[in-house]
Design an enzyme around this catalytic site. Sequence first.
Site: not given
Length: 431
Positions: A47, A134, A136, A204
Amino acid sequence: MKTENVTIGMFGLGTVGSGVAELLNRQGAELEKKYGVAIKLKRIVVRNVNKPRLIQLEPKLLSDNPNDILNDKEINTVIEVMGGVEPACTYTLRALKQNKNVITANKAVLAVKGTEVFRQAIKSGRYLGFRAAVTGFQDIIERLSSAISINNMAGIFNGTCNYILTQMQEHQQEMEPILKQAQDLGYAEEDPSLDIDGYDTADKLAILCILAFGCAVTREDIFTEGIRNITLEDIKFAANLNYRIKLLGIASYENNRLEARVHPCLVPRNNLLSRLEGVENGIQINDELRGKGAFTAPGAGKYPTACAIMSDIINIARGSQIYFPHKIKRIPLKSMAALESAYYLRLNALNESGVLEKIAAVFRRNDINIMSVLQQKTARPKQNKRGLLVPLVIIVDKSKEKNIQKAVGHLQALDVIEGAVSLIRVEERLW
Ligand SMILES: NC(=O)c1ccc[n+]([C@@H]2O[C@H](COP(=O)([O-])OP(=O)(O)OC[C@H]3O[C@@H](n4cnc5c(N)ncnc54)[C@H](OP(=O)(O)O)[C@@H]3O)[C@@H](O)[C@H]2O)c1
């Protein structure tokens, strides 16, 4: 997929992005030798290019123009670690449409627009890596997406909530000071709602449902209740009854009906999920043909998440493909009212004769069988104008959710009960 050099453009250089940049600096040369392909981080879009960074990088690497990645033909792999649904989703879809591989840690995008993103990846024939989104878990994506007979799964997918619940248990403290400590340690955001109200877990679970059952599920479809109302008293009562309280994401698929829900649960103390401490995550899968399986993962954080992204970079360097359902179907979700479960109820009742009969009558009327009643002496009992109040915990047998909700309403209307009744589902089906 043909092996190709991996030229990377990355959106975001915050916690995860700086971890990825650091690992690429440290291990890039080693990976190149191992897999025989050049791996280069060419551009990072942020940004604010003038913001001080935790990692020293050549200034020319940074840009604030997304087209510097999306329109660069040499960049064949986009890593999206900027967060939020938009513009992240638009960049992800544009990258896939322009035949770039995408690796994302952004569960929000996949939980809201997963079906669209998966479809585009299939259409473009590019790699879509999302293990970092998710939690890892190593190998979970391969395991779920190649399964044909998963009946159900349940897991702890949010390290912040698990940290708070285990610290409450360990230090016998209420949630507030622990949450403050989690924020100071960087485990919890300043606005902790996404974590403690269960939305991150629902995101998730939505992704895992797409993978395991091939069903289009979004976070809005999932019944979601967080841990905000869990008190130290609940933690203590649960421990006395040989349970731990955990925030679980639970899904099952039966007779073409999907059940998906997120809420705190009483989990038997000897269960694997019950034993996960701190920020650790875990999932149990029940597969009709392959049997039961369990995976644990270190939870969120800079390095665990960056490592999950590195695994996807390695997959691209090796020319491996990632699998996800090619046909994602919409099927009706089972309504929460149809759930059947055992329940824990905690209430404050007047300490006088006849109270237990009034409470028992409510359960009888709603076709609910009481398993046990526990009354705990407290050092400083509460009082109202009619007398002393005692905390009571009632465990009820497997009952219909709609009956239990009705019973809670009736209990709260009794003149011998003070305040709200806490309700936690008891998850005995886990192994
Ligand atoms: N943190 C974790 O442990 C963890 C674990 C698993 C998954 N994730 C996921 O990973 C993603 C990133 O998380 P994070 O913790 O690394 O976030 P973060 O620290 O807040 O960093 C976000 C980065 O994205 C950049 N960014 C934000 N909006 C942008 C925009 N519109 N255009 C260009 N750049 C933009 C920011 O730029 P500036 O630096 O210039 O502000 C910053 O560098 C999220 O989707 C998160 O859910 C995080």
